[in-house]
Design a protein around this motif. Structure first.
Motif, PDB file in Angstrom:
ATOM      1  N   UNK A  28       0.856  -1.193   0.000  1.00  0.00           N
ATOM      2  CA  UNK A  28       0.000   0.000   0.000  1.00  0.00           C
ATOM      3  C   UNK A  28       0.885   1.233   0.000  1.00  0.00           C
ATOM      4  N   UNK A  29       0.312   2.361  -0.360  1.00  0.00           N
ATOM      5  CA  UNK A  29       1.088   3.599  -0.395  1.00  0.00           C
ATOM      6  C   UNK A  29       1.191   4.191   1.009  1.00  0.00           C
ATOM      7  N   UNK A  30       2.142   5.104   1.164  1.00  0.00           N
ATOM      8  CA  UNK A  30       2.343   5.751   2.464  1.00  0.00           C
ATOM      9  C   UNK A  30       1.087   6.472   2.925  1.00  0.00           C
ATOM     10  N   UNK A  31       0.446   7.215   2.033  1.00  0.00           N
ATOM     11  CA  UNK A  31      -0.752   7.960   2.422  1.00  0.00           C
ATOM     12  C   UNK A  31      -1.894   7.010   2.730  1.00  0.00           C
ATOM     13  N   UNK A  32      -2.003   5.919   2.018  1.00  0.00           N
ATOM     14  CA  UNK A  32      -3.041   4.938   2.322  1.00  0.00           C
ATOM     15  C   UNK A  32      -2.827   4.331   3.709  1.00  0.00           C
ATOM     16  N   UNK A  33      -1.561   4.067   4.026  1.00  0.00           N
ATOM     17  CA  UNK A  33      -1.248   3.463   5.321  1.00  0.00           C
ATOM     18  C   UNK A  33      -1.711   4.363   6.468  1.00  0.00           C
ATOM     19  N   UNK A  34      -1.302   5.631   6.436  1.00  0.00           N
ATOM     20  CA  UNK A  34      -1.617   6.523   7.556  1.00  0.00           C
ATOM     21  C   UNK A  34      -3.091   6.918   7.598  1.00  0.00           C
ATOM     22  N   UNK A  50       1.411  16.447   6.469  1.00  0.00           N
ATOM     23  CA  UNK A  50       2.501  15.964   7.315  1.00  0.00           C
ATOM     24  C   UNK A  50       3.598  15.298   6.474  1.00  0.00           C
ATOM     25  N   UNK A  51       3.198  14.561   5.454  1.00  0.00           N
ATOM     26  CA  UNK A  51       4.179  13.909   4.581  1.00  0.00           C
ATOM     27  C   UNK A  51       4.976  14.952   3.807  1.00  0.00           C
ATOM     28  N   UNK A  52       4.268  15.933   3.240  1.00  0.00           N
ATOM     29  CA  UNK A  52       4.942  16.979   2.473  1.00  0.00           C
ATOM     30  C   UNK A  52       5.870  17.815   3.355  1.00  0.00           C
ATOM     31  N   UNK A  53       5.540  17.920   4.656  1.00  0.00           N
ATOM     32  CA  UNK A  53       6.375  18.670   5.600  1.00  0.00           C
ATOM     33  C   UNK A  53       7.652  17.922   5.978  1.00  0.00           C
ATOM     34  N   UNK A  54       7.781  16.663   5.578  1.00  0.00           N
ATOM     35  CA  UNK A  54       8.941  15.879   5.947  1.00  0.00           C
ATOM     36  C   UNK A  54       8.885  15.346   7.367  1.00  0.00           C
ATOM     37  N   UNK A  55       7.674  15.132   7.885  1.00  0.00           N
ATOM     38  CA  UNK A  55       7.503  14.678   9.266  1.00  0.00           C
ATOM     39  C   UNK A  55       7.474  13.152   9.387  1.00  0.00           C
ATOM     40  N   UNK A  56       7.648  12.449   8.279  1.00  0.00           N
ATOM     41  CA  UNK A  56       7.598  10.983   8.317  1.00  0.00           C
ATOM     42  C   UNK A  56       8.878  10.412   7.720  1.00  0.00           C
ATOM     43  N   UNK A  57       9.434   9.416   8.411  1.00  0.00           N
ATOM     44  CA  UNK A  57      10.616   8.712   7.897  1.00  0.00           C
ATOM     45  C   UNK A  57      10.287   7.239   7.692  1.00  0.00           C
ATOM     46  N   UNK A  66       3.877  10.965  -0.957  1.00  0.00           N
ATOM     47  CA  UNK A  66       2.793  10.213  -0.302  1.00  0.00           C
ATOM     48  C   UNK A  66       2.460   8.899  -1.010  1.00  0.00           C
ATOM     49  N   UNK A  67       2.918   8.747  -2.265  1.00  0.00           N
ATOM     50  CA  UNK A  67       2.549   7.560  -3.038  1.00  0.00           C
ATOM     51  C   UNK A  67       3.606   6.464  -3.030  1.00  0.00           C
ATOM     52  N   UNK A  68       4.656   6.634  -2.254  1.00  0.00           N
ATOM     53  CA  UNK A  68       5.677   5.604  -2.191  1.00  0.00           C
ATOM     54  C   UNK A  68       5.072   4.311  -1.645  1.00  0.00           C
TER      55      UNK A  68
END
Length: 360
Positions: A28-34, A50-57, A66-68
């Motif tokens: 699943x994609x990162x945005x789908x997960x969260x 939050x993803x665009x802000x670089x708050x997730x590693x 967000x689509x990784x």
């Protein structure tokens, strides 16, 4: 009077939330997960922000796409940015202290444990800071923790253990008392079998005619906007809860009654719920106003409305942590966790909760 407490810094340290991608989430994609696993934290647009802000590693690397696509076993960390928590008292009066426990007089407005907006400004934080600055601390004193909770707006006696053995013993006292609820006990037997007894003072709206009221009504959880884990209310399918109310003083002119409440169980917000259930909510209570439940449930979270950090805006409806009511844990009688000696600890009463003769 001994007090502990260090002024709060303007901003807290933020938070880190850890996840590991399970086989069911692989692909699943990162945005789908969260957005699917943590919808109560933020709406879809908030997680995108939050993803665009670089708050997730992911596995230590900052990701802004967000689509990784995620792989099983990857370690995800969401960094919640530091924020300025609401104004909160920081000084705590010490009512009793020995090698096993420290008993505090918690002020109204201070949360006991981290939650919601209050992650740093809590009793637990002040206890940790107190130990860290005390050069005479021994290993057994390194982790003092509260063994029960008081609502943020509730003041009074708060028991905190310094050692693991004291924590286990004190926690067992509270658990044993709650387990007695639901058994066939007469009015005079309340508290007799307990190793700990709690007596509160409260100011309620309205005039209670009878001198004593025994409230034996269960408390459960209902869904409520802005409270992720649900709201505690009077509910027939809930867990047993028992409160003994005694009238101390009636003020006919102000249409209010000063009461003493002894609780046999310790359900969250029990006194607020039980007194509102019988038609006498705590004076100034913004939440429990009628029938042991909030006034209405008709508001819902709107996905497009999110705060600066991407999370939901604060609910417009009252929530349990809102203050304004008058409730004080006045007396606690307990068996000492090590010596078994019976001791009574009293927290001085706020002016609003004193009898006329006590105020003079």
């Amino acid at each position: 009077m001994k007090t502990i407490g260090i002024p709060w810094p303007e901003f807290n340290d933020g938070l880190r939330y850890n996840d590991v991608v399970s086989p069911s989430n692989s692909g699943v994609s990162l945005i789908q997960f969260y957005s699917s696993n943590h919808p109560s934290s933020a709406p879809l647009q908030g997680w995108l922000q939050r993803i665009h802000n670089g708050q997730i590693t992911i596995d230590g690397d900052t990701v802004t796409d967000p689509n990784i696509v995620l792989r099983v076993g990857s370690k995800l960390v969401y960094h919640r940015l530091p924020w300025s928590e609401p104004e909160t008292p920081f000084l705590l009066e010490v009512l009793y202290e020995d090698d096993d426990m420290i008993v505090l007089n918690k002020p109204s407005g201070l949360q006991v444990l981290p939650g919601g907006l209050f992650q740093q400004r809590t009793v637990l934080t002040q206890l940790k800071w107190h130990v860290n600055k005390n050069e005479n601390s021994t290993p057994s004193q390194l982790h003092p923790v509260p063994v029960h909770r008081l609502g943020r707006g509730t003041s009074g006696v708060l028991l905190c253990a310094k050692t693991k053995s004291a924590k286990a013993r004190l926690a067992a006292y509270f658990a044993d008392g709650t387990s007695l609820v639901g058994s066939k006990m007469t009015d005079s037997e309340i508290g007799e079998e307990r190793r700990i007894t709690k007596i509160y003072r409260a100011l309620v709206k309205g005039i209670i005619d009878t001198n004593e009221v025994l409230i034996n009504k269960p408390i459960g959880i209902m869904r409520y906007p802005g409270v992720a884990k649900g709201l505690y209310v009077a509910l027939p399918s809930g867990k047993p809860a028992l409160s003994k109310v005694r009238v101390l003083e009636r003020d006919m002119e102000k249409n209010q009654t000063l009461v003493q409440v002894q609780i046999q169980s310790g359900r969250p917000h029990q006194i607020r719920i039980h007194l509102s259930l019988i038609g006498y909510p705590l004076l100034g209570d913004p939440l429990y106003v009628a029938g042991g439940q909030p006034e209405c449930f008709d508001s819902e979270l709107v996905e497009e409305e999110f705060a600066e950090d991407g999370g939901y805006q604060r609910p417009t409806k009252p929530v349990p942590g809102d203050c304004g009511y008058h409730l004080h844990a006045h007396e606690v009688t307990l068996s000492h966790p090590t010596t078994n000696a019976v001791m009574k600890i009293i927290a001085p009463l706020p002016p609003m909760l004193k009898l006329d003769q006590e105020a003079n």
